[in-house]
Design a protein around this motif. Structure first.
Motif, PDB file in Angstrom:
ATOM      1  N   ALA A  61     -40.347 -31.324  -0.688  1.00  0.00           N
ATOM      2  CA  ALA A  61     -39.406 -31.184  -1.797  1.00  0.00           C
ATOM      3  C   ALA A  61     -38.206 -30.334  -1.384  1.00  0.00           C
ATOM      4  N   ILE A  62     -38.433 -29.296  -0.606  1.00  0.00           N
ATOM      5  CA  ILE A  62     -37.340 -28.437  -0.143  1.00  0.00           C
ATOM      6  C   ILE A  62     -36.435 -29.205   0.809  1.00  0.00           C
ATOM      7  N   VAL A  63     -37.034 -29.956   1.741  1.00  0.00           N
ATOM      8  CA  VAL A  63     -36.241 -30.721   2.710  1.00  0.00           C
ATOM      9  C   VAL A  63     -35.413 -31.796   2.020  1.00  0.00           C
ATOM     10  N   GLU A  64     -35.987 -32.482   1.043  1.00  0.00           N
ATOM     11  CA  GLU A  64     -35.254 -33.535   0.333  1.00  0.00           C
ATOM     12  C   GLU A  64     -34.092 -32.972  -0.469  1.00  0.00           C
ATOM     13  N   ALA A  65     -34.176 -31.712  -0.892  1.00  0.00           N
ATOM     14  CA  ALA A  65     -33.090 -31.096  -1.656  1.00  0.00           C
ATOM     15  C   ALA A  65     -31.953 -30.610  -0.759  1.00  0.00           C
ATOM     16  N   MET A  66     -32.188 -30.557   0.538  1.00  0.00           N
ATOM     17  CA  MET A  66     -31.157 -30.073   1.460  1.00  0.00           C
ATOM     18  C   MET A  66     -30.156 -31.180   1.768  1.00  0.00           C
ATOM     19  N   PRO A  67     -28.876 -30.840   1.934  1.00  0.00           N
ATOM     20  CA  PRO A  67     -27.851 -31.853   2.227  1.00  0.00           C
ATOM     21  C   PRO A  67     -27.760 -32.171   3.724  1.00  0.00           C
ATOM     22  N   LEU A  68     -28.852 -32.568   4.325  1.00  0.00           N
ATOM     23  CA  LEU A  68     -28.881 -32.868   5.757  1.00  0.00           C
ATOM     24  C   LEU A  68     -28.351 -34.266   6.017  1.00  0.00           C
ATOM     25  N   GLY A  69     -27.464 -34.390   6.982  1.00  0.00           N
ATOM     26  CA  GLY A  69     -26.938 -35.683   7.371  1.00  0.00           C
ATOM     27  C   GLY A  69     -25.926 -36.273   6.417  1.00  0.00           C
ATOM     28  N   GLU A  70     -25.551 -35.541   5.396  1.00  0.00           N
ATOM     29  CA  GLU A  70     -24.558 -36.032   4.451  1.00  0.00           C
ATOM     30  C   GLU A  70     -23.171 -35.605   4.911  1.00  0.00           C
ATOM     31  N   ALA A  71     -22.214 -36.464   4.719  1.00  0.00           N
ATOM     32  CA  ALA A  71     -20.836 -36.117   5.059  1.00  0.00           C
ATOM     33  C   ALA A  71     -20.327 -35.093   4.047  1.00  0.00           C
ATOM     34  N   PRO A  72     -19.533 -34.139   4.505  1.00  0.00           N
ATOM     35  CA  PRO A  72     -18.978 -33.174   3.558  1.00  0.00           C
ATOM     36  C   PRO A  72     -18.059 -33.864   2.562  1.00  0.00           C
ATOM     37  N   GLN A  73     -18.088 -33.411   1.341  1.00  0.00           N
ATOM     38  CA  GLN A  73     -17.252 -34.009   0.311  1.00  0.00           C
ATOM     39  C   GLN A  73     -15.811 -33.570   0.519  1.00  0.00           C
ATOM     40  N   GLU A  74     -14.917 -34.538   0.417  1.00  0.00           N
ATOM     41  CA  GLU A  74     -13.503 -34.221   0.556  1.00  0.00           C
ATOM     42  C   GLU A  74     -13.016 -33.534  -0.706  1.00  0.00           C
ATOM     43  N   ARG A  75     -12.098 -32.589  -0.494  1.00  0.00           N
ATOM     44  CA  ARG A  75     -11.540 -31.879  -1.627  1.00  0.00           C
ATOM     45  C   ARG A  75     -10.113 -32.347  -1.854  1.00  0.00           C
ATOM     46  N   ASP A  76      -9.748 -32.413  -3.088  1.00  0.00           N
ATOM     47  CA  ASP A  76      -8.406 -32.839  -3.475  1.00  0.00           C
ATOM     48  C   ASP A  76      -7.411 -31.727  -3.159  1.00  0.00           C
ATOM     49  N   ALA A  77      -6.243 -32.082  -2.652  1.00  0.00           N
ATOM     50  CA  ALA A  77      -5.212 -31.092  -2.311  1.00  0.00           C
ATOM     51  C   ALA A  77      -4.732 -30.349  -3.545  1.00  0.00           C
ATOM     52  N   ASP A  78      -4.865 -30.953  -4.717  1.00  0.00           N
ATOM     53  CA  ASP A  78      -4.452 -30.300  -5.957  1.00  0.00           C
ATOM     54  C   ASP A  78      -5.539 -29.390  -6.528  1.00  0.00           C
ATOM     55  N   ASP A  79      -6.669 -29.317  -5.832  1.00  0.00           N
ATOM     56  CA  ASP A  79      -7.788 -28.495  -6.287  1.00  0.00           C
ATOM     57  C   ASP A  79      -7.380 -27.026  -6.262  1.00  0.00           C
TER      58      ASP A  79
END
Length: 90
Positions: A61-79
């Motif tokens: 359950a802990i491993v499945e909750a980790m963001p392993l192998g996921e691409a980082p989310q892009e942030r909007d320049a207006d953020d």
């Protein structure tokens, strides 16, 4: 011992290891010492994170909750979160 995660690299293996140890789950990294001898070994599936059989459901359950192998989310320049960081885009 059961394998809870097969790591793509040593960094991922240690991230999982530290997350599990923070939850007081004992961890063994199988194959960590083999990474230097890639000549005759397969390139994938060398390093595995193992936990005791009884701790496997909680560890999974802990491993499945980790963001392993996921691409980082892009942030909007207006953020507005970017303005306070002190970094300018290149």
């Amino acid at each position: 011992m059961k394998v809870v995660y097969e790591a793509a690299n040593l960094i991922d293996a240690h991230l999982v290891r530290h997350a599990l140890e923070a939850a007081d789950i004992p961890v063994f990294l199988r194959g960590e010492q083999l990474l230097g001898g890639m000549g005759e070994l397969p390139l994938f599936g060398v390093v595995a994170v193992c936990v005791p059989d009884l701790a496997w459901p909680q560890a999974r359950a802990i491993v499945e909750a980790m963001p392993l192998g996921e691409a980082p989310q892009e942030r909007d320049a207006d953020d507005p979160g970017l303005a306070g960081e002190g970094w300018l885009p290149a």
